[in-house]
Design a protein around this motif. Structure first.
Motif, PDB file in Angstrom:
ATOM      1  N   PRO A 101      -4.441 -30.849 -52.820  1.00 21.61           N
ATOM      2  CA  PRO A 101      -4.191 -31.700 -51.611  1.00 21.61           C
ATOM      3  C   PRO A 101      -4.722 -31.349 -50.421  1.00 21.61           C
ATOM      4  CG  PRO A 101      -2.416 -31.167 -52.693  1.00 21.61           C
ATOM      5  CD  PRO A 101      -2.825 -30.955 -54.148  1.00 21.61           C
ATOM      6  N   ALA A 102      -5.276 -31.845 -49.429  1.00 22.59           N
ATOM      7  CA  ALA A 102      -5.519 -31.236 -48.101  1.00 22.59           C
ATOM      8  C   ALA A 102      -3.960 -31.057 -46.886  1.00 22.59           C
ATOM      9  CB  ALA A 102      -6.882 -32.141 -46.980  1.00 22.59           C
ATOM     10  N   GLY A 103      -3.830 -29.218 -46.683  1.00 25.03           N
ATOM     11  CA  GLY A 103      -3.378 -29.709 -45.252  1.00 25.03           C
ATOM     12  C   GLY A 103      -2.264 -27.945 -46.417  1.00 25.03           C
ATOM     13  N   MET A 104      -1.959 -29.367 -47.435  1.00 27.36           N
ATOM     14  CA  MET A 104      -0.938 -28.591 -48.084  1.00 27.36           C
ATOM     15  C   MET A 104      -0.474 -29.173 -49.364  1.00 27.36           C
ATOM     16  SD  MET A 104       3.714 -28.405 -47.099  1.00 27.36           S
ATOM     17  CE  MET A 104       3.464 -26.636 -46.251  1.00 27.36           C
ATOM     18  N   THR A 105      -0.193 -27.883 -50.516  1.00 29.43           N
ATOM     19  CA  THR A 105      -0.310 -28.006 -51.883  1.00 29.43           C
ATOM     20  C   THR A 105       1.619 -27.942 -52.228  1.00 29.43           C
ATOM     21  OG1 THR A 105      -0.710 -28.061 -54.082  1.00 29.43           O
ATOM     22  CG2 THR A 105      -0.267 -26.344 -52.477  1.00 29.43           C
ATOM     23  N   TYR A 106       1.704 -28.303 -53.331  1.00 31.30           N
ATOM     24  CA  TYR A 106       2.775 -28.101 -53.460  1.00 31.30           C
ATOM     25  C   TYR A 106       3.058 -27.305 -54.833  1.00 31.30           C
ATOM     26  CZ  TYR A 106       3.588 -31.416 -49.902  1.00 31.30           C
ATOM     27  OH  TYR A 106       3.593 -32.652 -48.945  1.00 31.30           O
ATOM     28  N   VAL A 107       4.266 -26.830 -55.203  1.00 34.42           N
ATOM     29  CA  VAL A 107       4.612 -25.821 -55.951  1.00 34.42           C
ATOM     30  C   VAL A 107       4.448 -27.217 -57.451  1.00 34.42           C
ATOM     31  CG1 VAL A 107       6.911 -24.399 -58.235  1.00 34.42           C
ATOM     32  CG2 VAL A 107       6.141 -24.320 -55.156  1.00 34.42           C
ATOM     33  N   GLY A 108       4.189 -26.118 -58.839  1.00 35.66           N
ATOM     34  CA  GLY A 108       3.746 -26.806 -59.631  1.00 35.66           C
ATOM     35  C   GLY A 108       2.397 -27.917 -59.639  1.00 35.66           C
ATOM     36  N   ALA A 109       2.050 -28.472 -58.913  1.00 32.57           N
ATOM     37  CA  ALA A 109       1.036 -29.303 -58.408  1.00 32.57           C
ATOM     38  C   ALA A 109      -0.270 -28.769 -58.847  1.00 32.57           C
ATOM     39  CB  ALA A 109       1.220 -29.774 -57.198  1.00 32.57           C
ATOM     40  N   ASP A 110      -1.518 -30.108 -59.530  1.00 35.46           N
ATOM     41  CA  ASP A 110      -2.345 -28.912 -59.599  1.00 35.46           C
ATOM     42  C   ASP A 110      -3.054 -28.650 -58.562  1.00 35.46           C
ATOM     43  OD1 ASP A 110      -2.083 -28.900 -62.386  1.00 35.46           O
ATOM     44  OD2 ASP A 110      -3.595 -30.868 -62.620  1.00 35.46           O
TER      45      ASP A 110
END
Length: 302
Positions: A168-177
């Protein structure tokens, strides 16, 4: 008195010969200098150093850079003494600087015998002489010179400028693809300019991606139709303690990618094998900062 003057003038004319009005007497040198000899070309042989270089072959030479053979009878020179064991120029046993120490922009292209010839420094042992034959000249590369020219051909491959992004643009997250994309690949093929008779072609093999979090590199397969490359990674920790920041000042992992090409060499359109010359090419790294956050879950009790 006038008779004596007339006699003196007549004697002077007899000595100098008749002079056509409007012509000045010219003293010609015994031999023409390099500047007026069509065999000599002014070349910058090193930065700021110019020399007149003889680009004409010697009378005993059959051609440039070959084995000097005649009618399949083998070489005409003795190739048993190192380092003058690379090729023959007529009866001279020679070696050459391969690749040429001169940049191709300094070569006297107007005098190039063929596209396969290169302009370089040649040293030869001359039968019956102690002094070496040393000259800048055109030669057609001999078989043993091809690996050296292969390095030159490899250096003429230019990898494309590309950009790296993620979703995902801008920021991703722990555990996300987190998916990476590479844009600016072109059609996946790069072709270098010729080096003597050789030309190198690179075909995109894959993209290596370093996620920046200490995990192993990823290899992504090509997707030439969309001119992009995508592959996924799952970050297992936040990036709040990283020193690199994105344009908005958020700390993130310094993810980077490089392009990897399979390289082939051709001579006259036919593929050749060059031992010792790499058959892969890697582009410089380019990357982006990937901020990784954590989605906070709110737990309610009944």
């Amino acid at each position: 008195m006038s008779q004596v003057l007339v006699a003196a003038v007549a004697l002077l004319v007899g000595l100098l010969g008749s002079v056509v009005p409007g012509q000045a007497a010219v003293v010609r040198p015994a031999a023409a200098g390099p500047a007026s000899d069509p065999c000599y070309v002014l070349i910058q042989v090193s930065p700021g150093v110019f020399e007149y270089v003889n680009i004409c072959p010697d009378p005993d030479e059959d051609g440039g850079g070959g084995d000097g053979g005649e009618g399949g009878g083998g070489p005409r020179c003795d190739l048993t003494e190192e380092p003058y064991d690379e090729f023959c120029l007529g009866t001279k046993a020679c070696r050459a600087d391969i690749p040429s120490p001169l940049p191709e922009s300094e070569w006297p292209e107007a005098h190039r015998p063929s596209p396969d010839h290169i302009f370089t420094f040649v040293q030869c042992r001359v039968p019956g002489q102690d002094e070496l034959y040393e000259r800048w000249r055109w030669i057609e590369p001999y078989e043993g010179a091809l690996p050296g020219l292969g390095w030159q051909a490899l250096g003429r491959l230019q990898t494309p400028a590309f950009t790296m992004s993620f979703t995902p643009a801008g920021m991703t997250y722990v555990g996300a693809d987190t998916q990476y994309s590479i844009d600016g690949l072109g059609d996946g093929e790069i072709i270098g300019s010729v080096a003597g008779p050789l030309q190198a072609t690179g075909t995109l093999s894959h993209v290596e991606i370093d996620p920046g979090d200490g995990s192993e590199f990823l290899e992504c397969e090509p997707d030439l139709e969309e001119r992009s490359r995508g592959c996924e990674h799952v970050y297992l920790q936040m990036s709040h303690d990283q020193t690199t920041e994105d344009f908005e000042g958020r700390p993130g992992f310094a993810a980077q990618a490089r392009l990897v090409y399979d390289v082939t060499f051709t001579m006259g359109g036919v593929e050749v094998n060059l031992p010792g010359v790499p058959d892969t090419l890697e582009s410089p790294w380019n990357g982006t900062v990937v901020p990784v956050g954590e989605i906070q879950a709110l737990v309610r009790t009944r």
